[in-house]
Design a protein around this motif. Structure first.
Motif, PDB file in Angstrom:
ATOM      1  N   LEU A 339      34.603  44.177  27.718  1.00  0.00           N
ATOM      2  CA  LEU A 339      33.523  43.479  27.518  1.00  0.00           C
ATOM      3  C   LEU A 339      32.872  43.043  26.019  1.00  0.00           C
ATOM      4  CD1 LEU A 339      31.612  46.516  29.541  1.00  0.00           C
ATOM      5  CD2 LEU A 339      31.745  44.253  30.339  1.00  0.00           C
ATOM      6  N   GLY A 340      34.358  43.918  25.430  1.00  0.00           N
ATOM      7  CA  GLY A 340      33.961  43.055  23.865  1.00  0.00           C
ATOM      8  C   GLY A 340      34.907  42.013  23.709  1.00  0.00           C
ATOM      9  N   GLN A 341      35.311  41.740  24.329  1.00  0.00           N
ATOM     10  CA  GLN A 341      35.858  39.829  24.265  1.00  0.00           C
ATOM     11  C   GLN A 341      35.477  39.434  24.940  1.00  0.00           C
ATOM     12  OE1 GLN A 341      38.138  40.469  21.148  1.00  0.00           O
ATOM     13  NE2 GLN A 341      37.426  42.378  21.330  1.00  0.00           N
ATOM     14  N   ARG A 342      35.395  39.101  26.079  1.00  0.00           N
ATOM     15  CA  ARG A 342      35.148  38.553  26.720  1.00  0.00           C
ATOM     16  C   ARG A 342      33.853  37.446  27.795  1.00  0.00           C
ATOM     17  NH1 ARG A 342      39.198  38.909  32.263  1.00  0.00           N
ATOM     18  NH2 ARG A 342      38.000  36.930  32.725  1.00  0.00           N
ATOM     19  N   ALA A 343      34.190  36.985  27.808  1.00  0.00           N
ATOM     20  CA  ALA A 343      32.395  36.204  28.437  1.00  0.00           C
ATOM     21  C   ALA A 343      32.124  36.866  29.513  1.00  0.00           C
ATOM     22  CB  ALA A 343      32.153  34.574  28.287  1.00  0.00           C
ATOM     23  N   PRO A 344      30.858  36.694  30.416  1.00  0.00           N
ATOM     24  CA  PRO A 344      30.410  37.768  30.943  1.00  0.00           C
ATOM     25  C   PRO A 344      30.825  36.624  32.526  1.00  0.00           C
ATOM     26  CG  PRO A 344      28.394  36.959  29.758  1.00  0.00           C
ATOM     27  CD  PRO A 344      29.700  36.842  29.208  1.00  0.00           C
ATOM     28  N   PHE A 345      30.342  37.797  33.878  1.00  0.00           N
ATOM     29  CA  PHE A 345      30.288  36.645  34.498  1.00  0.00           C
ATOM     30  C   PHE A 345      29.479  35.569  34.846  1.00  0.00           C
ATOM     31  CE2 PHE A 345      33.448  40.052  35.459  1.00  0.00           C
ATOM     32  CZ  PHE A 345      34.353  38.829  35.919  1.00  0.00           C
ATOM     33  N   PRO A 346      28.614  34.488  35.175  1.00  0.00           N
ATOM     34  CA  PRO A 346      28.336  33.910  35.511  1.00  0.00           C
ATOM     35  C   PRO A 346      27.099  33.714  36.551  1.00  0.00           C
ATOM     36  CG  PRO A 346      29.651  32.808  35.960  1.00  0.00           C
ATOM     37  CD  PRO A 346      29.675  33.627  35.579  1.00  0.00           C
ATOM     38  N   ARG A 347      25.498  33.973  36.434  1.00  0.00           N
ATOM     39  CA  ARG A 347      24.871  33.557  37.542  1.00  0.00           C
ATOM     40  C   ARG A 347      24.526  35.557  38.596  1.00  0.00           C
ATOM     41  NH1 ARG A 347      27.192  29.306  38.211  1.00  0.00           N
ATOM     42  NH2 ARG A 347      28.382  30.538  40.440  1.00  0.00           N
ATOM     43  N   ILE A 348      24.695  35.988  38.026  1.00  0.00           N
ATOM     44  CA  ILE A 348      24.529  37.733  37.644  1.00  0.00           C
ATOM     45  C   ILE A 348      23.743  38.204  38.446  1.00  0.00           C
ATOM     46  CG2 ILE A 348      25.352  40.414  37.502  1.00  0.00           C
ATOM     47  CD1 ILE A 348      27.728  38.114  38.253  1.00  0.00           C
TER      48      ILE A 348
END
Length: 357
Positions: A339-348
């Motif tokens: 969660l600190g390094q990668r982008a979140p999932f879209p359209r959640i």
């Protein structure tokens, strides 16, 4: 035992005062629990193996917490898995026999990797326990040692997680366990080992981040999700003709994600063929925890919070363990995610991150 060793051996008929250096033997078909001063045996009518090491682990963890070391050796079934979870939750140490050396590897294999501190061959466990108890693995206090502060800063730079604000005693104790698991007696030795074995860094981070959860933890929240949140989200997805997308961020060993899936599956059954497609993303920083969650097999005691009809509907029993049915499992996509390094999932549509918080 008495013939092969020098320690006194006592059979517990009902209860015995605990004394250092004494081996206590439990009669057949009796469970054992302990307090801070005595050992007690009794008949337990709970489902699952009898006698059960889970009850001993759980009672011992509640009394001794971070000072407890629990050991799981060769055996069939999943006895010990639920108890080890409690030991980890309360800060204790869990050691298992290397399953490759076990005549019956079922018990050590049933523990989630995130609940295990040390995997060792049988002949190494005795000396290892001695070393853990006698503080052979020396860790300087973080606030008194520049090397330790530098170590935590480097770990923050490499992982994005700042452990300097964690309880110092807790961090030191868990670092000692990783030093014991890798056979490094000083912090300098362990730092060199980390450079030579990059995969150890993830194991260290996993040991700092306790990943203990359970099905429908905090029932009030799940009741609110079931009655207020999910019906509305399902209706919206149905009306828009789109996929309902839910994210369990920091799913640990999977219980939160499967609890969500159970709620959604119950509600979808009311919609019949008009139900929208649902995708639940379940992610965690710890790859071992994700692997356990993806496997979807849990010991009987892990399912105690669930109603019997829920277990029958969504799980299959195999030799005392319970496997998530494929229909439920197909709703979930498991993966590693920082969660600190990668982008979140879209359209959640909904994110649940209670384990992280």
């Amino acid at each position: 035992l008495a013939r092969r060793g020098t320690l006194p051996v006592r059979t517990v008929s009902s209860k015995e005062m605990m004394e250092p250096g004494v081996i206590y033997v439990v009669p057949p078909n009796r469970d054992v629990t302990i307090t801070d001063h005595e050992v007690r045996v009794h008949v337990d009518n709970a489902p699952g193996p009898r006698p059960s090491i889970d009850l001993l682990f759980q009672s011992a963890a509640e009394v001794f917490r971070e000072d407890l070391i629990a050991v799981v050796l060769s055996g069939t079934g999943s006895d010990g898995a639920a108890g080890a979870r409690t030991v980890k939750q309360l800060g204790g140490t869990v050691v298992i026999q290397n399953p490759d050396t076990a005549s019956f590897p079922g018990m050590p294999l049933s523990l989630a990797a995130s609940n295990v501190d040390i995997v060792a061959n049988p002949e190494s466990i005795g000396p290892l326990l001695h070393d853990l108890l006698t503080d052979v693995f020396t860790v300087p206090r973080p606030n008194e040692d520049n090397q330790f502060r530098s170590f935590l800063e480097q770990l923050r730079d490499e992982t994005g997680i700042d452990f300097s604000t964690y309880k110092q005693a807790t961090i030191s104790r868990r670092l000692q366990r990783r030093m014991a698991a890798t056979g490094q007696t000083t912090l300098a030795d362990y730092v060199r080992f980390l450079h030579q074995h990059p995969e150890e860094r993830q194991r260290l981070v996993g040991s700092f981040l306790i990943k203990v959860t359970e099905f429908f933890r905090d029932p009030e929240l799940y009741r609110y999700l079931r009655e207020q949140v999910m019906p509305e989200l399902i209706d919206e997805a149905k009306q828009r003709g789109v996929e309902l997308r839910v994210w369990s961020a920091g799913c640990a060993t999977g219980e939160e994600a499967y609890s969500l899936a159970i709620i959604i599956a119950d509600l979808l059954a009311e919609h019949g063929e008009d139900a929208p497609i649902v995708r639940i993303f379940a992610t965690d920083l710890d790859g071992d925890a994700v692997s356990f969650a993806r496997r979807g097999i849990y010991p009987a005691r892990a399912l105690l919070p669930l109603p019997r009809e829920t277990i029958q509907r969504y799980f299959l029993e195999h030799d005392g363990e319970f496997e998530v049915r494929k229909a439920l499992r197909s709703m979930l996509v498991f993966g590693e995610h920082d969660l600190g390094q990668r982008a979140p999932f879209p359209r959640i549509d909904l994110i649940l991150c209670r384990n992280v918080l």
